[in-house]
Design a protein around this motif. Structure first.
Motif, mmCIF file in Angstrom:
data_model
loop_
_atom_site.group_PDB
_atom_site.id
_atom_site.type_symbol
_atom_site.label_atom_id
_atom_site.label_comp_id
_atom_site.label_asym_id
_atom_site.label_seq_id
_atom_site.Cartn_x
_atom_site.Cartn_y
_atom_site.Cartn_z
ATOM 1 N N ALA A 1 0.856 -1.128 -0.006
ATOM 2 C CA ALA A 1 -0.049 0.131 -0.007
ATOM 3 C C ALA A 1 0.754 1.208 0.133
ATOM 4 N N THR A 2 0.398 2.420 -0.628
ATOM 5 C CA THR A 2 1.160 3.643 -0.463
ATOM 6 C C THR A 2 0.293 4.740 0.261
ATOM 7 N N ASP A 3 0.889 5.770 0.418
ATOM 8 C CA ASP A 3 0.232 6.883 1.219
ATOM 9 C C ASP A 3 -0.663 7.475 0.060
ATOM 10 N N PRO A 4 -2.209 7.797 0.748
ATOM 11 C CA PRO A 4 -3.030 8.166 -0.140
ATOM 12 C C PRO A 4 -2.706 9.788 -0.583
ATOM 13 N N GLU A 5 -1.934 10.442 0.525
ATOM 14 C CA GLU A 5 -1.755 11.851 0.040
ATOM 15 C C GLU A 5 -0.734 11.995 -1.128
ATOM 16 N N ASP A 6 0.136 10.734 -1.276
ATOM 17 C CA ASP A 6 1.113 11.004 -2.308
ATOM 18 C C ASP A 6 0.632 10.557 -3.793
ATOM 19 N N ILE A 7 -0.747 10.125 -4.081
ATOM 20 C CA ILE A 7 -1.148 9.498 -5.269
ATOM 21 C C ILE A 7 -1.304 10.967 -6.051
ATOM 22 N N ARG A 8 -0.846 10.503 -7.427
ATOM 23 C CA ARG A 8 -0.904 11.776 -8.460
ATOM 24 C C ARG A 8 -1.942 11.282 -9.152
ATOM 25 N N VAL A 9 -2.685 12.523 -9.745
ATOM 26 C CA VAL A 9 -3.692 12.376 -10.684
ATOM 27 C C VAL A 9 -3.302 12.986 -11.925
ATOM 28 N N PHE A 10 -3.523 12.171 -12.996
ATOM 29 C CA PHE A 10 -3.241 12.719 -14.313
ATOM 30 C C PHE A 10 -4.527 12.640 -15.338
ATOM 31 N N SER A 11 -4.567 13.674 -16.020
ATOM 32 C CA SER A 11 -5.623 13.552 -16.960
ATOM 33 C C SER A 11 -4.938 13.285 -18.407
ATOM 34 N N VAL A 12 -3.708 12.994 -18.600
ATOM 35 C CA VAL A 12 -3.069 12.570 -19.694
ATOM 36 C C VAL A 12 -2.121 11.675 -19.600
ATOM 37 N N ILE A 13 -1.275 10.908 -20.251
ATOM 38 C CA ILE A 13 -0.320 9.906 -20.209
ATOM 39 C C ILE A 13 0.842 10.731 -19.606
ATOM 40 N N PRO A 14 1.323 10.083 -18.371
ATOM 41 C CA PRO A 14 2.513 10.921 -17.752
ATOM 42 C C PRO A 14 3.696 10.465 -18.455
#
Length: 102
Positions: free
Chosen positions: A35-48
């Motif tokens: 599991a990772t930290d929810p605060e560190d989750i990045r959100v993209f709308s395009v392919i990173p």
């Protein structure tokens, strides 16, 4: 600084029901990621940029008035899957959960 605009767009485009429903599908049943930290989750709308692997999908159905709570829930679910980011596809009402390759 990460932008929550794609998350808001996704939520607003599918805000037809009275309750929040988040569904996840993990692609590889035999692979377990920590599991990772929810605060560190990045959100993209395009392919990173960079190499990554797709580990699953997440779909969200939520009313407009629960935007903040829904974003927190979305990040929590991605983190539990071991994801590091999500690529949102608002036109499909879903996102692809990813982990970056080292």
């Amino acid at each position: 600084m990460r932008s929550n605009l794609p998350v808001y767009f996704l939520i607003f485009t599918i805000a037809f029901s009275g309750c929040t429903a988040i569904r996840t599908v993990k692609y590889a049943d035999k692979v377990v990621y920590p599991a990772t930290d929810p605060e560190d989750i990045r959100v993209f709308s395009v392919i990173p940029a960079g190499d990554y692997i797709e580990i699953g999908e997440i779909s969200v159905e939520a009313p407009v008035y629960d935007v903040v709570e829904t974003i927190e829930e979305l990040r929590g679910r991605v983190a539990k899957m071991g994801g590091e980011a999500v690529i949102l596809r608002p036109q499909e009402s879903k996102g692809i959960v990813i982990r970056f390759k080292d």
